[in-house]
Design a protein around this motif. Structure first.
Motif, mmCIF file in Angstrom:
data_model
loop_
_atom_site.group_PDB
_atom_site.id
_atom_site.type_symbol
_atom_site.label_atom_id
_atom_site.label_comp_id
_atom_site.label_asym_id
_atom_site.label_seq_id
_atom_site.Cartn_x
_atom_site.Cartn_y
_atom_site.Cartn_z
ATOM 1 N N PRO A 264 12.900 -2.809 -4.191
ATOM 2 C CA PRO A 264 13.162 -1.381 -3.963
ATOM 3 C C PRO A 264 13.243 -0.572 -5.250
ATOM 4 C CG PRO A 264 15.120 -2.720 -3.490
ATOM 5 C CD PRO A 264 13.984 -3.672 -3.698
ATOM 6 N N ALA A 265 13.479 -1.228 -6.377
ATOM 7 C CA ALA A 265 13.523 -0.516 -7.657
ATOM 8 C C ALA A 265 12.123 -0.194 -8.167
ATOM 9 C CB ALA A 265 14.283 -1.336 -8.693
ATOM 10 N N GLU A 266 11.126 -0.982 -7.753
ATOM 11 C CA GLU A 266 9.746 -0.751 -8.152
ATOM 12 C C GLU A 266 8.829 -0.925 -6.936
ATOM 13 O OE1 GLU A 266 8.489 -2.049 -12.227
ATOM 14 O OE2 GLU A 266 10.189 -3.418 -11.983
ATOM 15 N N PRO A 267 8.921 -0.013 -5.983
ATOM 16 C CA PRO A 267 8.178 -0.177 -4.731
ATOM 17 C C PRO A 267 6.662 -0.099 -4.884
ATOM 18 C CG PRO A 267 9.196 1.996 -4.844
ATOM 19 C CD PRO A 267 9.736 1.210 -5.989
ATOM 20 N N GLU A 268 6.187 0.464 -5.993
ATOM 21 C CA GLU A 268 4.740 0.595 -6.166
ATOM 22 C C GLU A 268 4.054 -0.731 -6.493
ATOM 23 O OE1 GLU A 268 3.791 4.949 -7.845
ATOM 24 O OE2 GLU A 268 5.377 3.932 -8.966
ATOM 25 N N LYS A 269 4.841 -1.770 -6.791
ATOM 26 C CA LYS A 269 4.239 -3.051 -7.155
ATOM 27 C C LYS A 269 3.340 -3.605 -6.059
ATOM 28 C CE LYS A 269 7.423 -5.071 -10.563
ATOM 29 N NZ LYS A 269 8.399 -6.172 -10.806
ATOM 30 N N CYS A 270 3.744 -3.429 -4.807
ATOM 31 C CA CYS A 270 2.968 -4.042 -3.721
ATOM 32 C C CYS A 270 1.729 -3.235 -3.348
ATOM 33 C CB CYS A 270 3.840 -4.269 -2.489
ATOM 34 S SG CYS A 270 4.251 -2.779 -1.593
ATOM 35 N N LEU A 271 1.556 -2.018 -3.907
ATOM 36 C CA LEU A 271 0.400 -1.200 -3.553
ATOM 37 C C LEU A 271 -0.913 -1.866 -3.968
ATOM 38 C CD1 LEU A 271 1.552 2.436 -4.427
ATOM 39 C CD2 LEU A 271 1.511 1.317 -2.197
ATOM 40 N N ALA A 272 -0.879 -2.626 -5.050
ATOM 41 C CA ALA A 272 -2.106 -3.275 -5.526
ATOM 42 C C ALA A 272 -2.666 -4.236 -4.500
ATOM 43 C CB ALA A 272 -1.838 -4.010 -6.832
ATOM 44 N N ILE A 274 -2.910 -3.778 -1.238
ATOM 45 C CA ILE A 274 -3.497 -3.184 -0.021
ATOM 46 C C ILE A 274 -4.808 -2.445 -0.270
ATOM 47 C CG2 ILE A 274 -1.243 -3.060 1.090
ATOM 48 C CD1 ILE A 274 -1.141 -0.109 0.524
ATOM 49 N N GLY A 275 -5.404 -2.623 -1.429
ATOM 50 C CA GLY A 275 -6.746 -2.108 -1.685
ATOM 51 C C GLY A 275 -6.827 -0.598 -1.696
ATOM 52 N N PRO A 276 -7.966 -0.043 -1.227
ATOM 53 C CA PRO A 276 -8.174 1.402 -1.294
ATOM 54 C C PRO A 276 -7.125 2.219 -0.552
ATOM 55 C CG PRO A 276 -10.242 0.267 -0.824
ATOM 56 C CD PRO A 276 -9.160 -0.758 -0.727
ATOM 57 N N LEU A 277 -6.485 1.614 0.450
ATOM 58 C CA LEU A 277 -5.469 2.350 1.198
ATOM 59 C C LEU A 277 -4.286 2.730 0.317
ATOM 60 C CD1 LEU A 277 -5.027 3.323 4.134
ATOM 61 C CD2 LEU A 277 -3.640 1.269 4.486
ATOM 62 N N ALA A 278 -4.189 2.097 -0.842
ATOM 63 C CA ALA A 278 -3.095 2.407 -1.763
ATOM 64 C C ALA A 278 -3.104 3.877 -2.172
ATOM 65 C CB ALA A 278 -3.178 1.522 -3.004
ATOM 66 N N ARG A 279 -4.275 4.519 -2.169
ATOM 67 C CA ARG A 279 -4.331 5.947 -2.523
ATOM 68 C C ARG A 279 -3.498 6.777 -1.555
ATOM 69 N NH1 ARG A 279 -9.908 4.747 -2.830
ATOM 70 N NH2 ARG A 279 -10.259 5.916 -0.917
ATOM 71 N N MET A 280 -3.659 6.484 -0.252
ATOM 72 C CA MET A 280 -2.938 7.236 0.762
ATOM 73 C C MET A 280 -1.455 6.870 0.770
ATOM 74 S SD MET A 280 -3.421 7.250 4.930
ATOM 75 C CE MET A 280 -5.109 7.838 4.891
ATOM 76 N N ILE A 281 -1.156 5.570 0.748
ATOM 77 C CA ILE A 281 0.232 5.129 0.812
ATOM 78 C C ILE A 281 0.979 5.522 -0.459
ATOM 79 C CG2 ILE A 281 1.760 3.143 1.030
ATOM 80 C CD1 ILE A 281 0.194 3.871 3.582
ATOM 81 N N LEU A 370 -0.182 -6.678 13.768
ATOM 82 C CA LEU A 370 1.157 -6.460 13.227
ATOM 83 C C LEU A 370 1.379 -4.951 13.141
ATOM 84 C CD1 LEU A 370 0.957 -8.992 10.249
ATOM 85 C CD2 LEU A 370 2.120 -9.372 12.434
ATOM 86 N N PRO A 371 1.853 -4.318 14.202
ATOM 87 C CA PRO A 371 2.054 -2.855 14.167
ATOM 88 C C PRO A 371 3.163 -2.477 13.194
ATOM 89 C CG PRO A 371 1.982 -3.683 16.435
ATOM 90 C CD PRO A 371 2.135 -4.871 15.539
ATOM 91 N N VAL A 372 2.922 -1.408 12.404
ATOM 92 C CA VAL A 372 3.905 -0.954 11.417
ATOM 93 C C VAL A 372 3.909 0.575 11.383
ATOM 94 C CG1 VAL A 372 3.658 -3.002 9.957
ATOM 95 C CG2 VAL A 372 2.220 -1.010 9.521
ATOM 96 N N PRO A 373 5.060 1.181 11.094
ATOM 97 C CA PRO A 373 5.092 2.638 10.917
ATOM 98 C C PRO A 373 4.602 3.006 9.520
ATOM 99 C CG PRO A 373 7.266 1.750 10.558
ATOM 100 C CD PRO A 373 6.390 0.575 10.945
ATOM 101 N N TYR A 374 4.064 4.208 9.388
ATOM 102 C CA TYR A 374 3.704 4.675 8.046
ATOM 103 C C TYR A 374 3.742 6.198 8.014
ATOM 104 C CZ TYR A 374 -0.997 6.719 8.583
ATOM 105 O OH TYR A 374 -2.059 7.546 8.883
ATOM 106 N N LEU A 404 -14.346 -2.214 4.950
ATOM 107 C CA LEU A 404 -14.540 -0.775 5.125
ATOM 108 C C LEU A 404 -13.405 -0.005 4.449
ATOM 109 C CD1 LEU A 404 -16.310 1.419 6.542
ATOM 110 C CD2 LEU A 404 -14.617 1.379 8.388
ATOM 111 N N ASP A 405 -13.752 0.928 3.563
ATOM 112 C CA ASP A 405 -12.774 1.805 2.915
ATOM 113 C C ASP A 405 -12.470 2.948 3.882
ATOM 114 O OD1 ASP A 405 -11.210 3.434 1.348
ATOM 115 O OD2 ASP A 405 -12.794 3.929 -0.093
ATOM 116 N N PHE A 406 -11.561 2.678 4.809
ATOM 117 C CA PHE A 406 -11.324 3.635 5.891
ATOM 118 C C PHE A 406 -10.755 4.949 5.380
ATOM 119 C CE2 PHE A 406 -8.657 5.181 9.509
ATOM 120 C CZ PHE A 406 -9.686 5.454 10.384
ATOM 121 N N SER A 407 -9.769 4.898 4.486
ATOM 122 C CA SER A 407 -9.183 6.137 3.987
ATOM 123 C C SER A 407 -10.218 6.973 3.237
ATOM 124 C CB SER A 407 -7.979 5.846 3.092
ATOM 125 O OG SER A 407 -8.351 5.096 1.955
#
Length: 436
Positions: A264-272, A274-281, A370-374, A404-407
């Motif tokens: 939780p102190a560095e939440p951006e670590k896991c963005l790498a 999830i691929g291109p979706l990291a831009r949106m998230i 695996l349904p998740v909120p976002y 597919l780069d959906f975002s």
């Protein structure tokens, strides 16, 4: 042929035909409007005995509304909404005709294929199948195919909510776009992102004033210089990370799916992961400010009296006041700030019978779901329906290939949607209406 297969074939055809109707929305009423698409949609509903009415807010700016009566009059109603307009596209930039609706490489190509004529087509195919079979939902379902979402909804959802709120009588929940799509994760699993939050929108115009004069002279009171400084400060500012409930829930589940420890102190670590979706998230971890337009002067040797800029600001749910405090500090007291467009941020709980129906329908068609909120970094017509007290979600189900780069498809070049994804969406939406 089973009627389910008919619906799955029909969704592809309807998506193609909707794409071929140019509903480009440049934002200034100079486009073709949605009238032709609205008439097409109304005709498809009329064919299966559902009365559909077209509402025109401005010449050519048309929306379609229809209500399916449920079997249980004691239940609250559900709104399913999609928009008919699309952002403009330049044919010379595309591999295929953006308004051709061609099928190639297993996809339907064209402007609106994912934003959002795919969902419009899924809604129509499912409703047509159910009405042909005499299968009514337990609750009333209001269908809305809307104008002008791509420019904020002034001539579509906003106008209908303000002028015809009675059309949505009894609706306590709403389901629209940019949710329910898959992201492949390890172990032959797929996270399906269900939208439960949206950032707020602050499109702002900044104006600097000064004294007009000759460009050859010493001139400290220069509007362009003042404006440029303010724009640079906004564009260079990086807000701190602030995790909302929705964003934290998504990151925790994403880290679990990828086998990465959530910090939780560095939440951006896991963005790498999830691929291109990291831009949106990634954009939902903090407020954002992006300067997008500049305008000043009319001649090189004339210092203008005023200079203007436009900035796209997006703020997190629950932090709007704080966002504007920072914006005003950055631009300073001498720059005038006005709204080009401003709307609220949204966030609802990821719980309840409607969410359970989404999860159940996804898992039924994809046991690896695996349904998740976002949280969505952009905005949708949900903002207008929330003003009527509705709990709003994004759920346009698509099972997507991992490559597919959906975002990147949203407002992008060579927008396309997999045919198999459309067929999957029909099956999921049909089951969703059984349980919603």
């Amino acid at each position: 042929m089973a009627d389910g297969n008919v619906a799955e074939d029909e969704v592809v055809r309807i998506c193609q035909e909707l794409i071929r109707i140019d509903t480009s929305n440049p934002g200034d009423n100079s486009g073709p409007g949605e009238r032709a698409a609205a008439e097409y949609v109304a005709g498809l509903l009329d064919e299966v005995g559902l009365e559909a009415r077209i509402y025109e807010s401005h010449p050519g700016r048309a929306s379609v509304i229809a209500r399916i009566e449920g079997t249980d009059p004691g239940r609250d109603a559900l709104l399913l909404h999609g928009h008919l307009d699309v952002v403009p596209a330049r044919a010379e930039d595309w591999t295929r005709d953006p308004f051709g609706g061609e099928i190639a490489d297993g996809c339907v190509w064209g402007r609106g294929a994912v934003d959002m004529k795919d969902m419009d087509a899924m809604m129509l195919a499912v409703v047509r199948r159910r009405l042909r079979e005499g299968r009514r939902p337990s609750r009333d379902v209001v269908l809305a195919f809307l104008a002008d979402e791509e420019a904020g909804g002034k001539w579509g959802a906003q106008w209908l909510v303000q002028e015809h709120a009675g059309l949505f009588e009894g609706c306590t929940e709403a389901v629209g776009e940019v949710g329910g799509f898959s992201l492949t994760v390890p172990g032959d699993k797929r996270m399906y992102l269900i939208e439960t939050a949206e950032k707020g929108i602050a499109w702002m115009q900044l104006t600097a004033g000064g004294t007009a004069g000759h460009g050859s002279m010493v001139h400290p009171d220069n509007a362009v210089t003042a404006l440029a400084g303010a724009v640079a400060r906004l564009g260079e500012h990086r807000f701190p990370v602030q995790m909302t409930k929705t964003v934290r829930a998504f990151l925790e589940r994403a880290c679990m799916a990828y086998g990465v420890e959530f910090d939780p102190a560095e939440p951006e670590k896991c963005l790498a992961e999830i691929g291109p979706l990291a831009r949106m998230i990634g954009a939902t971890l903090r407020h954002t400010l992006n300067p997008t337009r500049l305008d000043a002067g009319y001649k090189t040797n004339v210092i203008p009296q005023t200079a203007t800029a436009q900035v796209d600001g997006r703020f997190l749910p629950g932090y709007e006041e704080e966002f504007f405090t920072v914006v005003d500090e950055l631009i300073g007291p001498d720059i005038k700030r006005e709204f080009v467009y401003h709307d609220q941020a949204l966030e609802v709980e990821y719980e309840g019978a409607l969410v359970a129906a989404m999860e159940r329908s996804l898992i039924s068609e994809d046991p690896g779901a695996l349904p998740v909120p976002y949280c969505l970094s952009g905005g949708t017509d949900a903002k207008h329906f929330a003003k009527l007290g509705m709990r709003c979600y994004g759920f346009a189900p698509l099972r997507l290939p991992p490559e597919l780069d959906f975002s990147g498809m949203f407002h992008g070049i060579d927008e396309r949607v997999p045919v198999d994804g459309l067929r999957f969406g029909v099956r999921v939406l049909d089951q969703f209406l059984d349980h919603a």
